[in-house]
Design a protein around this motif. Structure first.
Motif, PDB file in Angstrom:
ATOM      1  N   UNK A  40       0.880  -1.288   0.044  1.00  0.00           N
ATOM      2  CA  UNK A  40      -0.040   0.047   0.085  1.00  0.00           C
ATOM      3  C   UNK A  40       0.977   1.296   0.029  1.00  0.00           C
ATOM      4  N   UNK A  41       0.330   2.380  -0.644  1.00  0.00           N
ATOM      5  CA  UNK A  41       1.074   3.486  -0.468  1.00  0.00           C
ATOM      6  C   UNK A  41       0.258   4.804  -0.637  1.00  0.00           C
ATOM      7  N   UNK A  42       0.518   5.962  -0.358  1.00  0.00           N
ATOM      8  CA  UNK A  42      -0.367   6.982  -0.355  1.00  0.00           C
ATOM      9  C   UNK A  42      -0.293   7.307  -1.963  1.00  0.00           C
ATOM     10  N   UNK A  43      -1.481   7.552  -2.149  1.00  0.00           N
ATOM     11  CA  UNK A  43      -1.897   7.952  -3.754  1.00  0.00           C
ATOM     12  C   UNK A  43      -1.098   9.251  -4.182  1.00  0.00           C
ATOM     13  N   UNK A  44      -0.274   9.293  -5.135  1.00  0.00           N
ATOM     14  CA  UNK A  44       0.504  10.368  -5.364  1.00  0.00           C
ATOM     15  C   UNK A  44      -0.390  11.422  -6.561  1.00  0.00           C
ATOM     16  N   UNK A  45      -1.312  10.631  -6.984  1.00  0.00           N
ATOM     17  CA  UNK A  45      -1.945  11.545  -7.876  1.00  0.00           C
ATOM     18  C   UNK A  45      -3.373  11.551  -7.517  1.00  0.00           C
ATOM     19  N   UNK A  46      -4.011  12.442  -8.354  1.00  0.00           N
ATOM     20  CA  UNK A  46      -5.346  12.938  -8.133  1.00  0.00           C
ATOM     21  C   UNK A  46      -6.309  12.039  -9.234  1.00  0.00           C
TER      22      UNK A  46
END
Lengths: 551, 430
Positions: A40-46
Motif C-alpha cells: 500500500x502507498x499514499x496515492x500520489x495522483x489525483x
C-alpha cells in the motif's frame, strides 16, 4: 456501501514500469503490485482509480498458496497506512481484497456427533482497533487454534491469549462423544494494528491439531459503548471473582480503553454564561451535575450570601445531557433571583464523573480548583477563604478536604484512608470516623490524611495537572478521588483534612446495590491493582482510627 | 486525671421504642452526664423493626441522635439477626464497624443494657479491641437462657419454667434439636465469659442466672435507679371506696392481658371495681390475640376502659384517679418499672405472686398478691381490695420510695472503678 463500489471502478492503470500495477483503494491510499509483491502507498495522483482490483489480484496472486494469500491480506490490513488514513472506502476495498485472496474453509456445522465445533457469540468493538470476543470451540483434544479474521483481513489467533472457562452447556451438548476436553469457552480482548471499521464480515477459523480446518461467519460487531460496558462487566461478574484472571488479562485493558472512548465521545457542545464572571478569578469551582438538579438552588442561596464568591468562577457541567433544556430554564431563573454569575458547560454525551470534571476544568481559568458535588451545601459563609488560607500555609500540600456532615450532624467525611480486611487482598476506601458526631474530638484536628473526597476538594490547578487529574479508567466512579490523592502523594505532596470548615454532604443512597456490585468490585480491584503497593506504604504510617479520643 | 469514659449499649432508643429497659438506659445516661469526671456515651441500636425506614448512612451503621455529640444510633438489619443464636449474621458489624467505634471512643467501661439485635459477639470484640476496659452487663430478662422470647415460660400451657436445658428446651421447641440448644448455650456463654460483672435488678433473676451457670462472684443484685418526676400524683377524689385500678404497659399475653380481662368478668356485679388500661402495642400482637382481647373487652363495657398509649411524663395525671396499680404478668418479670412508678405515687399494687413481682411487692404491706395466671384468684383479690378502704389506707402507708438514681449512680461508679482495678490485676498477671 456505495464508496466501496466507487473504489474499484476503472481498469488497471499502467505505470512507468511495465511490471508495476496500481489500483486505487480510497482517496488517500493505493495498492501496488510488482513481481508478486503487494504494497500500500499514499496515492500520489489525483487520477481516478483505474484498476479492476479483483481482476488484478486474481490474475497475479491466485497461484500463490493459501497461507501466503492470507498473509498478504493480513499484511495489508495491518499496514501503517491504514492506521494513518482509516476510511470506510479503504475498509471496503480491503474487504474486497480479503474476499479474493482468502482460502475458504468448509463451513462448520455444529453437530453433537462431530467433535469439531465452533461458535462466536459476540464481538464487541471497544474502539476501532480493540475488540472483545466470546465464544466456544470443541475438538478432539482441546488443542485447536481459533483465529479471527477481520473484514479487512487482519488475522488474530485469539486462543493464544484467551481466557478459557468451562461451558456446561457445551459439555452437555457433546456428551454423546464422551470427550474429556474441558474449558471450551473463550473470551479475549485483542487489539489490531490498524482500525477495522466494518461491522459485518468477521470470520472465525478453527484449525485442529490434526489438520482439520473449519470456519464460521461471526455476528455483526456491537458498537454501543454502554451496551459493551454492561456486557464486559456481566462477563467479569460471571467468571469467578470480579477481580480475577479475566479482569487482569482482558477486562482491565478493554474497560480502560472503553472509558477513554466514552470520554472522547463526549465533547463540549456549548458553554452558556450567565452574568459577568470575575475577570481574574482566584478559584474555579467545578460542579458536575447528573440527574439531580434540585440541589443547586440551595447552593445558590448559600453562595450568593457569601462575599468570597466575588472572586469565584462558578462552573457547572451537565453530565446528564438530556436535561439541557431543563437546566437552561432553571439557570435563567436562578440567575435572575440571585444575581450570582456562573457558567454551564453542555456536553454532546455523558462523560461520567471524572470526564465531566475534566470538561469543567478545561472550561475554567483560575489558578486554583475547587471540585464540588452538587449535593454539598455550605454550613456558613467564609468556608472558601478559610480553605484557601489553610492551603496557602501548608508547604507541599496536594489536595485539601474539609469536614463534611450528614443532615443529622454525623460525620460524612473527615478524610479517607484505605482498609484491607484481615486476610483480604484488596484495599477499599474508608472514611475516618464516619457516622460519629461533628464535635467528636479526634475528628476536629487538622492533619495530613491518605486521601480526601472529591465531593469538596481544593487543589492548585498546576498540581492537579502535574499528576494528570482525575483518572478516567474507573467504571461509574468510587475511586477517582482516592487515585488523584495517591498520584499527588506519589509526586511528593501531602493531602490534608481541615475540620474548621464544615459543609453538609447529602450523600444519596439511591443507587441500586445489585447493578452496582460488579462495577464496584471491579473498581476496587483496579484501584488495588494499580495502587496496592503505594497504599501499603502509606497505611504503614497511618493509624486508621487510633486512640485519639480525648477524655 | 482524665474523665471516666463509659459507653452504654442499649438495644433500642426510647424515642423510637417505648420500653422499660430503654427508658432506664436513657435515664442512667442522663444521670451519668451530670456527674463530674464522667463522660458517658450512649449507643442505641436502631433497625427496620422500629424505624420507618433505614436511617443509617451509606458505609456506616452509625449516626448521631439529635444534637447530643455523645448519643449514637447503630443501625442493624433486623433480618440479619439470628434470634436463636443471638448473633448478627453480618459479622462485619463487629469486625469492622463496632471495632472502629470502640477504638474511636476508647471507653474505660462498656456497660451493656442489652445485646439484642446487635449480638453477643460484641462482648468478645470489646475484649479483643479494648483489653483493659471493664465490661458490665445488666440483665433485663432471660433471652440468653430461654428461646421462648426470654420469658422462661413453657410453650405449652403457660407453665413457668425454673431452668433451661437442651432436653427441656427441645420439649418447648420440638423442631429445634437438643444439639442446637446445646450449641446456643455454649455460644452465648462463650461470649458472656468476657463480661466482668453482671447486674441483676432482682434476686429471682439472679438466681436463675446462677442456676444457668454464671459464677456468683460475677453477678450481683442492683435495682434499677430511677429519675422520678417533679411531682407526685394527688390523692384520688374518691377515697371511701378505692374502686379504680390501673394497668400500665404492653397489652400482651405474657403481661397477663387475658387474665385481667377474665378476672374483671368474674368480679361480683355488686362490687364497683373499674379497670383503666393504659397500654400500647396492642397492634403489634398476633391477630389471634387481638381478636381474643376484643372479644373479652366486648362484655366488659362499664367495667374496663381502654385509655390507649401514654407518655412517661403523663404518669402523674394518669395515676391521679387510681387507687391501685395492677401487674398480672404470667411470666417471671424482672423488676417491673411500673412497681417503682406506682410506689413513687403512693399506689399499692395488686400483682401475681411470682418472680420479680412477688419479690418487689410485699403481700399485705404495700400490695396484694394473687395466684399468678389465675383469674378467679385475681377477681377475689380485686373484690377484697376495692371494697376495703381501711386495707387500702394501710397498704398505702406501707409503700416506700423507689431506689433513687443518685444512689444507683454512686453504686455503679464504685463498681466501675473496682472492676477497672480488677482488670488491671488481670492484665498484669496475664
Amino acid at each position: 456501501m456505495p464508496e466501496m463500489v466507487k473504489a474499484k471502478k476503472g481498469n488497471p492503470r499502467s505505470s512507468g514500469r511495465a511490471e508495476e500495477q496500481t489500483a486505487r483503494l480510497s482517496a488517500d491510499v493505493e495498492l501496488t503490485l510488482a513481481a508478486g509483491e503487494v504494497e500500500l502507498r499514499e496515492s500520489k495522483t489525483a487520477d481516478e482509480p483505474n484498476g479492476s482490483l479483483k481482476a488484478l489480484l486474481r490474475d497475479e496472486l491466485a497461484a500463490l498458496d493459501a497461507d501466503r494469500r492470507n498473509k498478504i491480506s493480513a499484511g495489508l490490513a495491518a499496514s501503517p497506512l491504514v492506521a494513518e488514513h482509516p476510511s470506510l472506502p479503504l475498509s471496503g476495498s480491503l474487504y474486497e481484497i480479503r474476499e479474493v485472496l482468502r482460502e475458504r474453509l468448509p463451513a462448520c456445522a455444529v453437530d453433537a456427533r462431530q467433535p469439531v465445533g465452533l461458535a462466536v457469540e459476540q464481538i464487541l468493538a471497544i474502539d476501532e482497533r480493540s475488540f472483545w470476543v466470546s465464544g466456544w470451540m470443541h475438538d478432539e483434544d482441546g488443542e485447536g487454534a481459533v483465529t479471527l479474521v477481520s473484514p479487512e483481513g487482519a488475522r488474530v489467533e485469539v486462543t493464544k491469549t484467551a481466557f478459557r472457562f468451562e461451558r456446561p452447556d457445551v459439555v452437555q451438548f457433546y456428551a454423546p462423544l464422551r470427550g474429556t476436553t474441558r474449558n471450551h469457552g473463550f473470551t479475549a480482548y485483542f487489539e489490531l494494528a490498524a482500525p477495522s471499521l466494518l461491522t459485518d464480515g468477521w470470520i472465525a477459523e478453527l484449525q485442529t491439531s490434526d489438520g482439520v480446518g473449519v470456519e464460521i461467519r461471526c455476528p455483526a460487531v456491537v458498537v454501543d459503548p454502554l451496551a459493551i460496558r454492561a456486557t464486559i462487566l456481566g462477563e467479569l461478574g460471571n467468571r469467578g471473582p470480579v477481580g480475577g484472571e479475566l479482569a487482569a488479562g482482558h477486562g482491565r485493558h478493554a474497560l480502560t480503553r472503553l472509558q477513554e472512548r466514552i470520554v472522547a465521545d463526549s465533547e463540549i457542545e456549548s458553554v452558556d454564561v450567565y452574568g459577568e464572571l470575575p475577570g481574574g478569578p482566584a478559584v474555579s469551582i467545578v460542579i458536575p451535575l447528573y440527574k439531580r438538579l434540585d440541589f443547586i438552588e440551595h447552593q445558590f442561596l448559600q453562595f450568593s450570601t457569601d462575599p468570597d464568591f466575588a472572586e469565584v468562577e462558578l462552573v457547572f457541567v451537565l453530565d446528564s445531557v438530556e436535561q439541557k433544556d431543563e437546566l437552561a430554564a432553571k439557570a435563567r431563573e436562578l440567575f435572575a433571583l440571585y444575581g450570582l454569575p456562573f457558567k454551564v458547560v453542555n456536553l454532546t454525551a455523558g462523560a461520567g464523573f471524572a470526564g465531566a470534571n475534566r470538561h469543567g476544568i478545561e472550561s475554567s481559568s483560575a489558578p486554583q480548583l475547587l471540585l464540588l458535588n452538587s449535593d454539598v451545601i455550605p454550613d456558613r459563609p467564609g468556608w472558601l477563604t478559610a480553605m484557601r488560607e489553610f492551603y496557602a500555609e501548608q508547604e507541599g500540600i496536594g489536595a485539601l478536604g474539609p469536614k463534611l456532615l450528614y443532615e443529622d450532624d454525623s460525620l460524612q467525611h473527615a478524610g479517607l484512608y484505605f482498609h484491607r480486611a484481615p486476610g483480604a487482598e484488596l484495599w477499599e476506601n474508608a472514611h475516618f470516623y464516619k457516622g460519629l458526631h461533628r464535635e467528636f474530638s479526634a475528628a476536629n484536628v487538622a492533619r495530613p490524611v491518605p486521601a480526601v473526597t472529591a465531593a469538596c476538594m481544593l487543589i492548585d490547578r498546576e498540581r492537579y495537572e502535574e499528576v494528570g487529574g482525575l483518572p478516567l479508567h474507573y467504571v461509574q466512579g468510587d475511586y477517582e478521588d482516592s487515585e488523584l490523592c495517591l498520584r499527588l502523594s506519589k509526586a511528593g505532596y501531602e493531602n490534608w483534612y481541615l475540620p474548621q470548615v464544615e459543609l453538609y454532604h447529602l450523600e444519596g443512597q439511591s443507587y441500586v446495590p445489585d447493578t452496582r456490585r460488579v462495577p464496584s468490585e471491579y473498581n476496587m480491584w483496579l484501584h488495588s491493582e494499580i495502587w496496592g503497593d503505594r497504599i501499603e506504604e502509606l497505611m504503614a504510617e497511618f493509624d486508621p482510627i487510633g486512640s485519639q479520643a480525648t477524655g | 486525671m482524665s474523665d471516666l469514659r463509659v459507653l452504654y449499649v442499649a438495644h433500642n432508643h426510647p424515642t423510637l421504642h417505648p420500653g422499660g429497659a430503654e427508658a432506664y438506659s436513657l435515664e442512667l445516661y442522663e444521670a451519668m452526664r451530670q456527674q463530674p469526671g464522667v463522660e458517658p456515651v450512649l449507643l442505641a441500636r436502631i433497625g427496620s423493626n422500629v424505624a420507618r425506614r433505614r436511617v443509617a448512612h451509606p458505609g456506616t451503621p452509625f449516626s448521631s441522635v439529635n444534637d447530643d455529640p455523645n448519643q449514637y444510633f447503630v443501625f442493624t438489619e433486623t433480618d440479619h439477626f439470628d434470634f436463636f443464636t443471638l448473633t448478627s449474621r453480618d459479622k462485619s458489624l463487629y469486625s469492622r464497624h463496632l471495632t472502629d467505634f470502640l477504638l474511636a471512643q476508647q471507653p474505660d467501661v462498656v456497660h451493656l443494657q442489652h445485646t439484642h439485635f446487635i449480638g453477643v459477639d460484641l462482648l468478645s470484640q470489646i475484649r479483643r479491641v479494648l483489653p483493659d476496659a471493664a465490661i458490665v452487663y445488666t440483665l433485663h430478662e432471660f433471652l440468653p437462657i430461654c428461646n421462648h422470647h426470654g420469658q422462661m415460660v413453657r410453650t405449652f400451657a403457660d407453665e413457668l419454667c425454673p431452668e433451661a436445658s437442651p432436653r427441656r428446651c427441645n420439649e418447648c421447641f420440638p423442631e429445634i434439636s437438643p444439639q442446637s440448644f446445646f450449641l446456643r448455650e455454649r455460644f452465648v456463654k462463650g461470649h458472656f465469659a468476657n463480661v466482668d460483672r453482671f447486674l441483676a435488678p432482682s434476686a429471682q433473676l439472679m438466681d436463675k442466672y446462677l442456676r444457668w451457670g454464671i459464677g456468683e462472684q460475677r453477678i450481683e443484685v442492683e435495682e434499677y435507679g430511677r429519675l422520678m418526676p417533679d411531682r407526685r400524683a394527688g390523692d384520688p377524689a374518691q377515697v371511701k371506696s378505692p374502686t379504680n385500678i390501673g394497668f400500665f404497659g404492653q397489652l400482651s399475653h405474657f403481661k397477663g392481658a387475658e387474665v385481667m380481662m377474665e378476672a374483671m368478668a368474674m368480679v361480683d356485679p355488686g362490687v364497683d371495681a373499674h379497670l383503666w388500661l393504659n397500654g400500647a402495642n396492642l397492634e403489634l400482637q398476633t391477630q389471634e390475640f387481638q381478636e381474643e382481647f376484643a372479644r373479652l373487652q366486648e362484655g366488659l363495657r362499664g367495667r374496663v376502659t381502654f385509655r390507649g398509649p401514654y407518655e412517661h411524663s403523663e404518669l402523674p395525671r394518669l395515676m391521679e384517679d387510681l387507687h391501685w396499680a395492677l401487674i398480672p404478668s404470667i411470666w417471671w418479670e424482672n423488676s417491673p418499672l411500673v412497681i417503682q412508678e406506682a410506689f413513687f405515687h403512693r399506689r399499692p399494687i395488686i400483682c401475681s405472686d411470682i418472680g420479680g413481682m412477688a419479690e418487689k411487692v410485699r403481700d399485705g404491706i404495700d400490695g396484694l398478691h394473687f395466684r399468678g395466671g389465675d383469674p378467679v384468684s385475681l377477681a377475689r383479690t380485686i373484690e377484697r381490695a376495692t371494697t376495703n378502704p381501711r386495707l387500702w389506707r394501710s397498704l398505702r402507708e406501707g409503700v416506700r420510695d423507689p431506689y433513687p438514681m443518685d444512689a444507683h449512680v454512686a453504686k455503679l461508679l464504685g463498681l466501675y472503678e473496682e472492676t477497672i482495678e480488677q482488670r488491671k490485676g488481670v492484665a498484669v498477671s496475664a
